[in-house]
Write an enzyme that holds these catalytic residues in place. Structure first.
Site, PDB file in Angstrom:
ATOM      1  N   MET A 125      -0.497   8.922  12.484  1.00  0.00           N
ATOM      2  CA  MET A 125      -1.699   9.388  11.771  1.00  0.00           C
ATOM      3  C   MET A 125      -2.275  10.646  12.405  1.00  0.00           C
ATOM      4  O   MET A 125      -3.488  10.795  12.516  1.00  0.00           O
ATOM      5  CB  MET A 125      -2.770   8.276  11.758  1.00  0.00           C
ATOM      6  CG  MET A 125      -2.328   7.039  11.007  1.00  0.00           C
ATOM      7  SD  MET A 125      -3.454   5.643  11.214  1.00  0.00           S
ATOM      8  CE  MET A 125      -2.785   4.836  12.657  1.00  0.00           C
ATOM      9  N   ASP A 159       0.826  -1.206   0.000  1.00  0.00           N
ATOM     10  CA  ASP A 159       0.000   0.000   0.000  1.00  0.00           C
ATOM     11  C   ASP A 159       0.860   1.254   0.000  1.00  0.00           C
ATOM     12  O   ASP A 159       2.052   1.217  -0.192  1.00  0.00           O
ATOM     13  CB  ASP A 159      -1.038  -0.034   1.127  1.00  0.00           C
ATOM     14  CG  ASP A 159      -0.404  -0.362   2.436  1.00  0.00           C
ATOM     15  OD1 ASP A 159       0.682   0.176   2.698  1.00  0.00           O
ATOM     16  OD2 ASP A 159      -0.985  -1.164   3.192  1.00  0.00           O
ATOM     17  N   LYS A 208      -4.795   3.706  -1.073  1.00  0.00           N
ATOM     18  CA  LYS A 208      -4.444   4.665  -0.036  1.00  0.00           C
ATOM     19  C   LYS A 208      -5.541   4.677   1.002  1.00  0.00           C
ATOM     20  O   LYS A 208      -6.712   4.523   0.684  1.00  0.00           O
ATOM     21  CB  LYS A 208      -4.339   6.065  -0.635  1.00  0.00           C
ATOM     22  CG  LYS A 208      -3.318   6.183  -1.706  1.00  0.00           C
ATOM     23  CD  LYS A 208      -3.299   7.612  -2.187  1.00  0.00           C
ATOM     24  CE  LYS A 208      -2.348   7.728  -3.358  1.00  0.00           C
ATOM     25  NZ  LYS A 208      -2.250   9.079  -3.844  1.00  0.00           N
TER      26      LYS A 208
END
Ligand code: SAH
Length: 463
Positions: free
Chosen positions: A385, A250, A272
């Site tokens: 993140m 990925d 994504k």
């Protein structure tokens, strides 16, 4: 061919090493590993030879070498720094046809000692005929990375089953094919990943199926690709990349790393995370099992470490249920990569005794975190993140009692040539993010340790 390569059996045989220094000690260790009975002649001994003597591993004559010492040894190594003694030893030995090696004087040697990759019983020896020991060592290092450390165990397992296989798979061609399947397939991988009992069982099954055994069984490798710099792959990750038939990857996996895959491997991109075309996790899980069941070796390549915010657990759960063999290869997680390449130690005697990894992923515009645990003193908080929610994060930390001038770092594309480190405080970081064009992936580090960046930053990307 300048030298004839051969492997000498030394077990239980008398070997002589002349010299008492560190070089002699290294040669002694080698001879002992091959089971030789070693005598050392030297007026004085270095520390490691002295401890060998104390342990009863070697015999020592503490004196200068004399002609009569040549005796009838199976092999002689001269490692003194006296060139005339070295020459004498070489001449005397060759008169009696005793193989002799004089360290660093190839003209006096009747044999040379190669660089060795030892996976006993498998051994690989590399020689440049004395032309360049440095080159031989370099080559050896390359081979070391390519040959799994458990190769010896695989060879032993094959030896154990040799007779049985010969009995059950009578046709020589089919037998060769059988063994090729073993060395290149799941059984070998089981051995390499420490599952020897399972490998043994799989051998029995394969033998029972005999000549009808399917030529290859699929499997899945769940591999951590590290944070970006291809040099940070593990040896195992690299080896599996070069043998997998299909690679499922990925967005976090860099091109340089994909280039290390086998040339004819199928590359499958699964999208994504914030992209509309994302393949749902459940579909990825099923896909891995489906391809493996077709007999393919599937490598699921993930950024960082598969078990740190990588959903690796879910993928293998499906494989478990589907009965597909798999193995998991850890990788360097973004926190470790960003910390090292950003010059920000995650723990430090003076500043932080613990470190917390959390996800800053926003769900319905909020972050579901245990804020009380995050604001504890002497602790570093690493947020994965967290870019989109950075402003919220800073505000919440202040709201829950962290001082507004607590240092915070935002590391963009850690370990890659595009790495950038933005340093601020809880109060200033939202502004810094607004004023700069920041490219994902990014990692946030909060804590006193961030100050150390000013002193310790060392990685200066060139592009
Ligand atoms: N399994 C991965 C994490 C996957 S979650 C690991 O162990 O690293 C994805 C998040 O990881 C990104 O949003 C970012 O916060 C972080 N990340 C991954 N690679 C990074 C890199 N090279 N630089 C900065 N952050 C990175």
């Amino acid at each position: 061919m300048q030298y004839f390569p051969m492997f000498l059996k030394l077990e239980g045989r008398p070997c002589l090493v002349v010299g008492g220094g560190d070089v002699a000690a290294r040669k002694v260790s080698l001879l002992l590993r091959a089971g030789g009975k070693v005598t050392v002649i030297a007026p004085s001994l270095c520390e490691s030879l002295q401890s060998r003597l104390n342990a009863g591993d070697i015999k020592v004559q503490q004196k200068k070498f004399e002609a009569a010492d040549i005796g009838d040894h199976a092999v002689i190594i001269a490692a003194t720094d006296d060139k005339s003694i070295n020459r004498t030893i070489s001449e005397l030995a060759q008169q009696k046809n005793i193989p002799v090696n004089v360290v660093d004087q190839p003209e006096l040697c009747s044999f040379i000692v190669p660089s060795i990759i030892d996976r006993s019983p498998v051994q690989v020896a590399v020689s440049t005929g004395g032309a360049s020991p440095v080159l031989a060592r370099l080559l050896r290092a390359r081979l070391e990375t390519m040959i799994p450390s458990a190769y010896g165990k695989l060879a032993s397992l094959m030896e154990e089953f040799r007779g049985k296989v010969r009995q059950h798979v009578k046709d020589p061609d089919k037998r060769r094919h059988f063994w090729e399947t073993v060395v290149q397939g799941p059984i070998a991988e089981m051995v390499f990943s420490g599952k020897e009992e399972a490998a043994r069982e799989a051998m029995h099954t394969a033998i029972d199926q005999g000549e009808h055994a399917s030529s290859s069984r699929g499997e899945v490798y769940l591999v951590g690709a590290g944070p970006g710099d291809p040099d940070l792959l593990t040896f195992r990750a690299l080896r599996l990349l070069q043998q997998a038939d299909v690679i499922v990857y990925d967005r976090l996996v860099s091109e340089e790393i994909l280039e290390l895959a086998r040339r004819d491997a199928d590359l499958v991109y699964v999208g994504k995370e914030r992209d509309r075309h994302t393949l749902p996790q459940e579909d990825i899980n099923q896909m891995l099992a489906r391809i493996a069941k077709k007999g393919k070796r599937v490598l699921r390549l993930k950024g960082g470490d598969p078990f740190i915010f990588g959903r690796g657990g879910e993928e293998i759960e499906t494989l478990m249920q589907a009965g597909v063999p798999f193995q998991i290869v850890p990788g360097i997680t973004a926190a470790a990569g960003a910390a090292s390449y950003g010059g920000i130690p995650l723990t430090h005697r003076d500043y932080a005794q613990s470190v917390l990894f959390v996800t800053g992923h926003l769900k319905d515009g909020s972050m579901n975190l245990n804020w009380k645990a995050l604001v504890q003193p002497n602790q570093t908080v690493v947020v994965y993140m967290g870019l989109l929610g950075a402003k919220l994060l800073c505000g919440k930390l202040i709201e829950h009692g962290m001082r507004p001038d607590m240092p915070i770092a935002l590391v963009q594309q850690a370990t890659t040539p595009q790495q950038k480190v933005f340093i601020g405080t809880l109060r200033t970081m939202p502004g810094i993010i607004e004023q700069n064009i920041i490219k994902p992936p990014t990692l946030i580090i909060v804590g006193e340790v961030v100050q150390l960046h000013n002193k310790l930053a060392w990685f200066a990307p060139t592009r």
